[in-house]
Motif scaffolding. Structure first.
Motif, PDB file in Angstrom:
ATOM      1  N   ALA A  18      -3.310 -12.011   9.696  1.00 59.02           N
ATOM      2  CA  ALA A  18      -2.266 -12.126   8.684  1.00 59.02           C
ATOM      3  C   ALA A  18      -2.789 -11.771   7.298  1.00 59.02           C
ATOM      4  CB  ALA A  18      -1.703 -13.554   8.677  1.00 59.02           C
ATOM      5  N   ALA A  19      -4.102 -11.947   7.092  1.00 61.03           N
ATOM      6  CA  ALA A  19      -4.661 -11.680   5.774  1.00 61.03           C
ATOM      7  C   ALA A  19      -4.922 -10.206   5.526  1.00 61.03           C
ATOM      8  CB  ALA A  19      -5.978 -12.451   5.613  1.00 61.03           C
ATOM      9  N   VAL A  20      -4.974  -9.407   6.617  1.00 60.17           N
ATOM     10  CA  VAL A  20      -5.235  -7.975   6.462  1.00 60.17           C
ATOM     11  C   VAL A  20      -3.947  -7.286   6.039  1.00 60.17           C
ATOM     12  CG1 VAL A  20      -5.906  -5.863   7.655  1.00 60.17           C
ATOM     13  CG2 VAL A  20      -7.056  -8.014   8.191  1.00 60.17           C
ATOM     14  N   ALA A  25       2.045  -2.349   2.937  1.00 65.54           N
ATOM     15  CA  ALA A  25       1.625  -3.014   1.704  1.00 65.54           C
ATOM     16  C   ALA A  25       0.700  -2.124   0.879  1.00 65.54           C
ATOM     17  CB  ALA A  25       0.938  -4.338   2.037  1.00 65.54           C
ATOM     18  N   ALA A  26      -0.085  -1.280   1.559  1.00 67.06           N
ATOM     19  CA  ALA A  26      -1.053  -0.447   0.854  1.00 67.06           C
ATOM     20  C   ALA A  26      -0.479   0.892   0.426  1.00 67.06           C
ATOM     21  CB  ALA A  26      -2.271  -0.212   1.752  1.00 67.06           C
ATOM     22  N   THR A  27       0.660   1.255   0.982  1.00 66.18           N
ATOM     23  CA  THR A  27       1.263   2.551   0.679  1.00 66.18           C
ATOM     24  C   THR A  27       2.679   2.345   0.152  1.00 66.18           C
ATOM     25  OG1 THR A  27       2.099   2.780   2.954  1.00 66.18           O
ATOM     26  CG2 THR A  27      -0.094   3.664   2.485  1.00 66.18           C
ATOM     27  N   GLY A  28       3.290   3.445  -0.242  1.00 65.44           N
ATOM     28  CA  GLY A  28       4.647   3.372  -0.775  1.00 65.44           C
ATOM     29  C   GLY A  28       5.576   4.362  -0.092  1.00 65.44           C
ATOM     30  N   THR A  29       6.818   4.352  -0.528  1.00 61.33           N
ATOM     31  CA  THR A  29       7.868   5.172   0.072  1.00 61.33           C
ATOM     32  C   THR A  29       8.628   5.896  -1.021  1.00 61.33           C
ATOM     33  OG1 THR A  29       8.132   3.637   1.939  1.00 61.33           O
ATOM     34  CG2 THR A  29       9.990   5.105   1.472  1.00 61.33           C
ATOM     35  N   VAL A  30       9.052   7.109  -0.714  1.00 62.15           N
ATOM     36  CA  VAL A  30       9.961   7.844  -1.591  1.00 62.15           C
ATOM     37  C   VAL A  30      11.234   8.124  -0.806  1.00 62.15           C
ATOM     38  CG1 VAL A  30      10.351   9.943  -2.926  1.00 62.15           C
ATOM     39  CG2 VAL A  30       8.082   8.913  -2.878  1.00 62.15           C
ATOM     40  N   SER A  31      12.357   7.789  -1.392  1.00 64.28           N
ATOM     41  CA  SER A  31      13.638   8.050  -0.733  1.00 64.28           C
ATOM     42  C   SER A  31      14.664   8.453  -1.777  1.00 64.28           C
ATOM     43  CB  SER A  31      14.127   6.811   0.032  1.00 64.28           C
ATOM     44  OG  SER A  31      14.434   5.753  -0.861  1.00 64.28           O
ATOM     45  N   GLY A  32      15.765   8.998  -1.309  1.00 60.38           N
ATOM     46  CA  GLY A  32      16.813   9.412  -2.227  1.00 60.38           C
ATOM     47  C   GLY A  32      17.840  10.269  -1.532  1.00 60.38           C
ATOM     48  N   THR A  33      18.611  10.979  -2.333  1.00 63.34           N
ATOM     49  CA  THR A  33      19.679  11.830  -1.817  1.00 63.34           C
ATOM     50  C   THR A  33      19.657  13.163  -2.548  1.00 63.34           C
ATOM     51  OG1 THR A  33      21.047   9.869  -1.390  1.00 63.34           O
ATOM     52  CG2 THR A  33      22.163  11.998  -1.399  1.00 63.34           C
ATOM     53  N   VAL A  34      19.870  14.225  -1.803  1.00 61.03           N
ATOM     54  CA  VAL A  34      20.020  15.561  -2.369  1.00 61.03           C
ATOM     55  C   VAL A  34      21.504  15.889  -2.386  1.00 61.03           C
ATOM     56  CG1 VAL A  34      19.428  18.002  -2.154  1.00 61.03           C
ATOM     57  CG2 VAL A  34      17.759  16.244  -1.502  1.00 61.03           C
ATOM     58  N   ARG A  35      22.019  16.228  -3.578  1.00 62.35           N
ATOM     59  CA  ARG A  35      23.456  16.441  -3.715  1.00 62.35           C
ATOM     60  C   ARG A  35      23.751  17.788  -4.374  1.00 62.35           C
ATOM     61  NH1 ARG A  35      23.049  10.874  -5.184  1.00 62.35           N
ATOM     62  NH2 ARG A  35      24.243   9.512  -3.784  1.00 62.35           N
ATOM     63  N   GLU A 194       4.724   5.815   3.914  1.00 61.78           N
ATOM     64  CA  GLU A 194       3.263   5.723   4.044  1.00 61.78           C
ATOM     65  C   GLU A 194       2.526   6.683   3.113  1.00 61.78           C
ATOM     66  OE1 GLU A 194       1.696   5.449   8.021  1.00 61.78           O
ATOM     67  OE2 GLU A 194       3.618   4.735   8.781  1.00 61.78           O
ATOM     68  N   LEU A 195       3.000   6.760   1.887  1.00 60.85           N
ATOM     69  CA  LEU A 195       2.344   7.580   0.872  1.00 60.85           C
ATOM     70  C   LEU A 195       1.299   6.757   0.122  1.00 60.85           C
ATOM     71  CD1 LEU A 195       5.548   9.313  -0.396  1.00 60.85           C
ATOM     72  CD2 LEU A 195       3.455  10.587   0.102  1.00 60.85           C
ATOM     73  N   PRO A 196       0.087   7.269  -0.033  1.00 62.23           N
ATOM     74  CA  PRO A 196      -0.894   6.566  -0.868  1.00 62.23           C
ATOM     75  C   PRO A 196      -0.394   6.492  -2.310  1.00 62.23           C
ATOM     76  CG  PRO A 196      -1.926   8.322   0.417  1.00 62.23           C
ATOM     77  CD  PRO A 196      -0.452   8.516   0.537  1.00 62.23           C
ATOM     78  N   PRO A 197      -0.752   5.445  -3.037  1.00 66.06           N
ATOM     79  CA  PRO A 197      -0.329   5.354  -4.436  1.00 66.06           C
ATOM     80  C   PRO A 197      -0.824   6.547  -5.239  1.00 66.06           C
ATOM     81  CG  PRO A 197      -1.194   3.249  -3.672  1.00 66.06           C
ATOM     82  CD  PRO A 197      -1.501   4.242  -2.600  1.00 66.06           C
ATOM     83  N   GLY A 198       0.024   7.019  -6.142  1.00 66.75           N
ATOM     84  CA  GLY A 198      -0.342   8.160  -6.974  1.00 66.75           C
ATOM     85  C   GLY A 198       0.884   8.854  -7.519  1.00 66.75           C
ATOM     86  N   THR A 199       0.647   9.898  -8.274  1.00 64.99           N
ATOM     87  CA  THR A 199       1.731  10.704  -8.842  1.00 64.99           C
ATOM     88  C   THR A 199       1.688  12.084  -8.197  1.00 64.99           C
ATOM     89  OG1 THR A 199       1.679   9.510 -10.936  1.00 64.99           O
ATOM     90  CG2 THR A 199       2.711  11.693 -10.944  1.00 64.99           C
ATOM     91  N   TYR A 200       2.839  12.511  -7.675  1.00 60.19           N
ATOM     92  CA  TYR A 200       2.908  13.728  -6.880  1.00 60.19           C
ATOM     93  C   TYR A 200       4.091  14.592  -7.316  1.00 60.19           C
ATOM     94  CZ  TYR A 200       0.184  10.526  -3.961  1.00 60.19           C
ATOM     95  OH  TYR A 200      -0.726   9.618  -3.508  1.00 60.19           O
ATOM     96  N   THR A 201       4.176  15.764  -6.686  1.00 56.00           N
ATOM     97  CA  THR A 201       5.320  16.649  -6.883  1.00 56.00           C
ATOM     98  C   THR A 201       6.232  16.563  -5.671  1.00 56.00           C
ATOM     99  OG1 THR A 201       4.055  18.198  -8.239  1.00 56.00           O
ATOM    100  CG2 THR A 201       6.072  19.032  -7.228  1.00 56.00           C
ATOM    101  N   LEU A 202       7.472  16.178  -5.915  1.00 62.47           N
ATOM    102  CA  LEU A 202       8.484  16.207  -4.868  1.00 62.47           C
ATOM    103  C   LEU A 202       9.185  17.561  -4.937  1.00 62.47           C
ATOM    104  CD1 LEU A 202      10.870  13.518  -3.638  1.00 62.47           C
ATOM    105  CD2 LEU A 202      11.886  15.624  -4.475  1.00 62.47           C
ATOM    106  N   PRO A 220       1.989   0.942  -4.522  1.00 65.81           N
ATOM    107  CA  PRO A 220       1.811   0.281  -3.227  1.00 65.81           C
ATOM    108  C   PRO A 220       2.908  -0.745  -2.961  1.00 65.81           C
ATOM    109  CG  PRO A 220       0.149  -0.441  -4.806  1.00 65.81           C
ATOM    110  CD  PRO A 220       0.843   0.714  -5.424  1.00 65.81           C
ATOM    111  N   GLY A 221       3.446  -0.688  -1.758  1.00 65.38           N
ATOM    112  CA  GLY A 221       4.472  -1.639  -1.353  1.00 65.38           C
ATOM    113  C   GLY A 221       5.830  -1.433  -1.992  1.00 65.38           C
ATOM    114  N   GLN A 222       6.012  -0.329  -2.736  1.00 65.62           N
ATOM    115  CA  GLN A 222       7.259  -0.093  -3.447  1.00 65.62           C
ATOM    116  C   GLN A 222       7.939   1.180  -2.942  1.00 65.62           C
ATOM    117  OE1 GLN A 222       8.366  -2.350  -5.820  1.00 65.62           O
ATOM    118  NE2 GLN A 222       6.579  -3.510  -5.130  1.00 65.62           N
TER     119      GLN A 222
END
Length: 239
Positions: A18-20, A25-35, A194-202, A220-222
């Motif tokens: 449970a502690a690991v 928690a260590a990665t993040g997600t990008v989501s949205g809509t293309v319109r 599951e994206l590592p934290p950072g700033t990227y180009t979408l 992370p976790g967001q």
């Protein structure tokens, strides 16, 4: 005593697990809509010139499919510039079928080292003419029920056509060298996890609307929400 020791060991193992922190928690997600802004343009079916007994008089035009609230289907979304993330999944085969005189799916994404299985579920002859830019990768006949596999050896956009006078047929396979990609659904929605934290180009690519880019920061976790809007298109001229 032995039973008590076993209970203690089991309890400690559960606490340690449970502690690991998990991947989420260590990665993040990008989501949205293309319109697409404005009113969606009218898209009549594409006329059929051969095998109407199988294909019908027309087939749906998959080149620009607009769903509810202007959602753009079949847009390729990638996250570029990721370092130290997941490795591409090599041992995977995607399918491109000929069904009802259309390529299915119309757009999909793959990774270098994967395979593409070509199928023909129709009772008539098709072929798959695959090109990357001006280069022909392969051009193979697909009689009814035939299946064959082709390797996806390098990144790029592969355009498919059927040259057996099925001029309305087209499809795309976007091949990447990383696993951070997807295709928008019928609502124009997408999610890349599951994206590592950072700033990227979408980057968003659509065969008729073009390419749009936007910077995105992943924590992370967001979940970072990035909506992309293409400008309204001018009404199409009547034939």
């Amino acid at each position: 005593m032995r039973q008590a020791a076993a209970i203690v060991r089991t309890t400690c193992a559960v606490i340690l697990l449970a502690a690991v922190p998990g991947a989420d928690a260590a990665t993040g997600t990008v989501s949205g809509t293309v319109r697409l802004a404005g009113s969606p343009p009218a898209r009549p079916g594409l006329p059929v010139f051969k095998h109407p007994e199988v294909c019908g008089d027309s087939v749906p035009d998959d080149r620009l499919v607009i769903g509810p609230a202007g959602g753009v289907r079949y847009a390729v979304v990638t996250i570029d510039g990721v370092r130290g993330g997941k490795k591409p999944e090599r041992d995977l085969t995607l399918v491109l079928d000929n069904r009802a005189c259309r390529f299915e799916p119309h757009v999909q994404v793959a990774e270098v080292g994967q395979w593409l299985e070509l199928r023909n579920s129709d009772p008539v002859l098709h072929n798959a003419d695959a090109r990357m830019g001006q280069e022909t990768l392969f051009n193979v006949a697909l009689p009814p029920a035939r299946r064959l596999r082709k390797p996806l050896a390098r990144p790029g956009l592969i355009a498919f056509t059927c040259d057996v006078r099925h001029t309305w047929m087209s499809a795309f396979v976007a091949v990447t060298d990383h696993p951070y990609h997807t295709v928008t659904d019928a609502y124009g929605a997408y999610e890349i996890r599951e994206l590592p934290p950072g700033t990227y180009t979408l980057r968003v690519w659509h065969e008729q609307l073009g390419t749009r880019e936007q910077r995105v920061t992943v924590a992370p976790g967001q979940t970072a929400t990035v909506d992309v809007t293409y400008p309204a298109r001018a009404p199409e001229a009547s034939p």
